[in-house]
Design a protein around this motif. Structure first.
Motif, PDB file in Angstrom:
ATOM      1  N   THR A  44       0.830  -1.204   0.000  1.00  0.00           N
ATOM      2  CA  THR A  44       0.000   0.000   0.000  1.00  0.00           C
ATOM      3  C   THR A  44       0.863   1.252   0.000  1.00  0.00           C
ATOM      4  OG1 THR A  44      -1.731  -1.193   1.193  1.00  0.00           O
ATOM      5  CG2 THR A  44      -1.842   1.205   1.227  1.00  0.00           C
ATOM      6  N   LEU A  45       1.920   1.263   0.795  1.00  0.00           N
ATOM      7  CA  LEU A  45       2.826   2.412   0.821  1.00  0.00           C
ATOM      8  C   LEU A  45       3.517   2.612  -0.527  1.00  0.00           C
ATOM      9  CD1 LEU A  45       4.546   2.174   4.322  1.00  0.00           C
ATOM     10  CD2 LEU A  45       2.801   3.782   3.573  1.00  0.00           C
ATOM     11  N   VAL A  46       3.988   1.537  -1.114  1.00  0.00           N
ATOM     12  CA  VAL A  46       4.676   1.632  -2.403  1.00  0.00           C
ATOM     13  C   VAL A  46       3.708   2.118  -3.484  1.00  0.00           C
ATOM     14  CG1 VAL A  46       5.779   0.272  -4.232  1.00  0.00           C
ATOM     15  CG2 VAL A  46       6.446  -0.051  -1.846  1.00  0.00           C
ATOM     16  N   TYR A  47       2.488   1.599  -3.495  1.00  0.00           N
ATOM     17  CA  TYR A  47       1.495   2.021  -4.476  1.00  0.00           C
ATOM     18  C   TYR A  47       1.170   3.511  -4.313  1.00  0.00           C
ATOM     19  CZ  TYR A  47      -2.884   2.474  -6.978  1.00  0.00           C
ATOM     20  OH  TYR A  47      -3.874   2.896  -7.817  1.00  0.00           O
ATOM     21  N   GLY A  48       1.016   3.966  -3.094  1.00  0.00           N
ATOM     22  CA  GLY A  48       0.745   5.376  -2.851  1.00  0.00           C
ATOM     23  C   GLY A  48       1.882   6.267  -3.305  1.00  0.00           C
ATOM     24  N   PHE A  49       3.114   5.845  -3.041  1.00  0.00           N
ATOM     25  CA  PHE A  49       4.277   6.628  -3.442  1.00  0.00           C
ATOM     26  C   PHE A  49       4.411   6.690  -4.958  1.00  0.00           C
ATOM     27  CE2 PHE A  49       8.889   6.996  -4.287  1.00  0.00           C
ATOM     28  CZ  PHE A  49       9.084   8.255  -3.748  1.00  0.00           C
ATOM     29  N   VAL A  50       4.215   5.556  -5.633  1.00  0.00           N
ATOM     30  CA  VAL A  50       4.311   5.520  -7.096  1.00  0.00           C
ATOM     31  C   VAL A  50       3.197   6.368  -7.721  1.00  0.00           C
ATOM     32  CG1 VAL A  50       4.097   4.001  -9.116  1.00  0.00           C
ATOM     33  CG2 VAL A  50       5.530   3.337  -7.193  1.00  0.00           C
ATOM     34  N   SER A  51       1.994   6.313  -7.178  1.00  0.00           N
ATOM     35  CA  SER A  51       0.893   7.137  -7.687  1.00  0.00           C
ATOM     36  C   SER A  51       1.207   8.613  -7.511  1.00  0.00           C
ATOM     37  CB  SER A  51      -0.410   6.797  -6.976  1.00  0.00           C
ATOM     38  OG  SER A  51      -0.767   5.472  -7.226  1.00  0.00           O
ATOM     39  N   TRP A  52       1.767   8.968  -6.377  1.00  0.00           N
ATOM     40  CA  TRP A  52       2.122  10.360  -6.114  1.00  0.00           C
ATOM     41  C   TRP A  52       3.181  10.830  -7.111  1.00  0.00           C
ATOM     42  CZ3 TRP A  52       6.869  12.281  -4.163  1.00  0.00           C
ATOM     43  CH2 TRP A  52       6.857  13.643  -3.855  1.00  0.00           C
ATOM     44  N   LEU A  53       4.199   9.996  -7.360  1.00  0.00           N
ATOM     45  CA  LEU A  53       5.230  10.355  -8.326  1.00  0.00           C
ATOM     46  C   LEU A  53       4.653  10.497  -9.737  1.00  0.00           C
ATOM     47  CD1 LEU A  53       8.353   8.228  -7.355  1.00  0.00           C
ATOM     48  CD2 LEU A  53       8.089  10.696  -7.213  1.00  0.00           C
ATOM     49  N   ARG A  54       3.767   9.587 -10.114  1.00  0.00           N
ATOM     50  CA  ARG A  54       3.167   9.629 -11.444  1.00  0.00           C
ATOM     51  C   ARG A  54       2.348  10.907 -11.622  1.00  0.00           C
ATOM     52  NH1 ARG A  54      -0.291   5.032 -11.726  1.00  0.00           N
ATOM     53  NH2 ARG A  54       1.633   3.848 -11.694  1.00  0.00           N
ATOM     54  N   ASN A  55       1.555  11.267 -10.630  1.00  0.00           N
ATOM     55  CA  ASN A  55       0.755  12.488 -10.721  1.00  0.00           C
ATOM     56  C   ASN A  55       1.644  13.725 -10.719  1.00  0.00           C
ATOM     57  OD1 ASN A  55      -1.638  11.073 -10.806  1.00  0.00           O
ATOM     58  ND2 ASN A  55      -1.937  11.175  -8.595  1.00  0.00           N
ATOM     59  N   ARG A  56       2.692  13.681  -9.956  1.00  0.00           N
ATOM     60  CA  ARG A  56       3.596  14.823  -9.863  1.00  0.00           C
ATOM     61  C   ARG A  56       4.341  15.038 -11.177  1.00  0.00           C
ATOM     62  NH1 ARG A  56       9.073  15.280  -6.889  1.00  0.00           N
ATOM     63  NH2 ARG A  56       9.315  17.516  -6.778  1.00  0.00           N
ATOM     64  N   SER A  57       4.811  13.963 -11.779  1.00  0.00           N
ATOM     65  CA  SER A  57       5.555  14.098 -13.027  1.00  0.00           C
ATOM     66  C   SER A  57       4.630  14.337 -14.213  1.00  0.00           C
ATOM     67  CB  SER A  57       6.415  12.861 -13.273  1.00  0.00           C
ATOM     68  OG  SER A  57       5.592  11.735 -13.453  1.00  0.00           O
ATOM     69  N   ALA A  58       3.388  13.920 -14.138  1.00  0.00           N
ATOM     70  CA  ALA A  58       2.447  14.131 -15.240  1.00  0.00           C
ATOM     71  C   ALA A  58       2.028  15.586 -15.343  1.00  0.00           C
ATOM     72  CB  ALA A  58       1.221  13.244 -15.062  1.00  0.00           C
ATOM     73  N   SER A  59       2.024  16.317 -14.264  1.00  0.00           N
ATOM     74  CA  SER A  59       1.572  17.702 -14.303  1.00  0.00           C
ATOM     75  C   SER A  59       2.643  18.630 -14.857  1.00  0.00           C
ATOM     76  CB  SER A  59       1.145  18.169 -12.907  1.00  0.00           C
ATOM     77  OG  SER A  59       2.255  18.138 -12.034  1.00  0.00           O
ATOM     78  N   VAL A  60       3.903  18.269 -14.788  1.00  0.00           N
ATOM     79  CA  VAL A  60       4.986  19.131 -15.268  1.00  0.00           C
ATOM     80  C   VAL A  60       4.984  19.250 -16.791  1.00  0.00           C
ATOM     81  CG1 VAL A  60       7.478  19.407 -15.369  1.00  0.00           C
ATOM     82  CG2 VAL A  60       6.380  18.726 -13.242  1.00  0.00           C
ATOM     83  N   PRO A  61       4.895  18.171 -17.561  1.00  0.00           N
ATOM     84  CA  PRO A  61       4.905  18.323 -19.020  1.00  0.00           C
ATOM     85  C   PRO A  61       3.721  19.130 -19.538  1.00  0.00           C
ATOM     86  CG  PRO A  61       5.436  16.072 -18.462  1.00  0.00           C
ATOM     87  CD  PRO A  61       5.016  16.765 -17.189  1.00  0.00           C
ATOM     88  N   GLU A  62       2.551  19.039 -18.902  1.00  0.00           N
ATOM     89  CA  GLU A  62       1.412  19.809 -19.354  1.00  0.00           C
ATOM     90  C   GLU A  62       1.702  21.297 -19.244  1.00  0.00           C
ATOM     91  OE1 GLU A  62      -1.872  18.516 -17.059  1.00  0.00           O
ATOM     92  OE2 GLU A  62      -1.906  16.520 -17.930  1.00  0.00           O
ATOM     93  N   ALA A  63       2.324  21.715 -18.167  1.00  0.00           N
ATOM     94  CA  ALA A  63       2.662  23.125 -17.992  1.00  0.00           C
ATOM     95  C   ALA A  63       3.718  23.546 -19.008  1.00  0.00           C
ATOM     96  CB  ALA A  63       3.149  23.371 -16.567  1.00  0.00           C
TER      97      ALA A  63
END
Length: 93
Positions: A44-63
């Protein structure tokens, strides 16, 4: 919502996590059961961390894409805005 529905608070979630870890570390369960509890918590911790990283990195290219497209859009509209009508001509697009 029905009256019989009770929502959990943030404190309830924290208490449940502590109970879950307590069972994983300090209970008298067999080793396979303790390892299963700890593996579920770790997953659960690993899944939460990976999801957080994915959302964080996905928002940068859009900007960055929006910033990259802004000058192109300005260049495309600039010639149209500078278009002039000479000698009584009418240009229709």
């Amino acid at each position: 919502m029905g009256e019989e529905l009770v929502l959990a608070s943030k404190w309830d979630v924290g208490v449940d996590v502590v109970r879950f870890l307590w069972v994983g570390f300090f209970s008298n369960l067999p080793a396979w059961a303790r390892y299963t509890v700890l593996a579920l918590f770790s997953a659960t911790l690993v899944y939460g961390f990976v999801s957080w990283l994915r959302n964080r990195s996905a928002s940068v290219p859009e900007a960055e894409e929006a910033a990259d497209e802004a000058p192109e859009t300005a260049q495309e509209t600039a010639p149209e805005a500078q278009e002039t009508v000479q000698d009584g001509e009418t240009r229709v697009r």
